[in-house]
Design a protein around this motif. Structure first.
Motif: not given
Length: 79
Positions: A7, A9-10, A20-26, A28
């Motif tokens: 689960d 993130p890669e 930083e870890i991002r989901e789109g522009d957000k 995490i």
């Protein structure tokens, strides 16, 4: 409940450049944000080994239990 390591993130090349870890522009954020008007403070505290072992044996939430026990002994109202 156990976390499935799949689960997570890669980690892409961007992570190693920016941290930083991002989901789109957000972005995490990891860890718990402070709650309420008076967030808890991080401190260093020296405890006897048997006391620490007893609290850790409680499992998740053992640090919160120390906080609750100190509140009860000092007769402090919940913040």
């Amino acid at each position: 409940m156990t976390d499935d390591p799949d689960d997570a993130p890669e980690l892409l090349d961007e992570f190693f450049l920016t941290g930083e870890i991002r989901e789109g522009d957000k972005i995490i954020r990891r860890g718990r944000p402070p709650f309420g008007a008076q967030p808890k403070s991080s401190v260093t505290l020296r405890l006897d080994a048997d006391v620490l072992d007893a609290y850790r044996a409680l499992g998740r939430g053992w640090q919160s239990q120390i906080n609750a026990d100190l509140r009860r002994v000092r007769k402090l109202k919940k913040a």
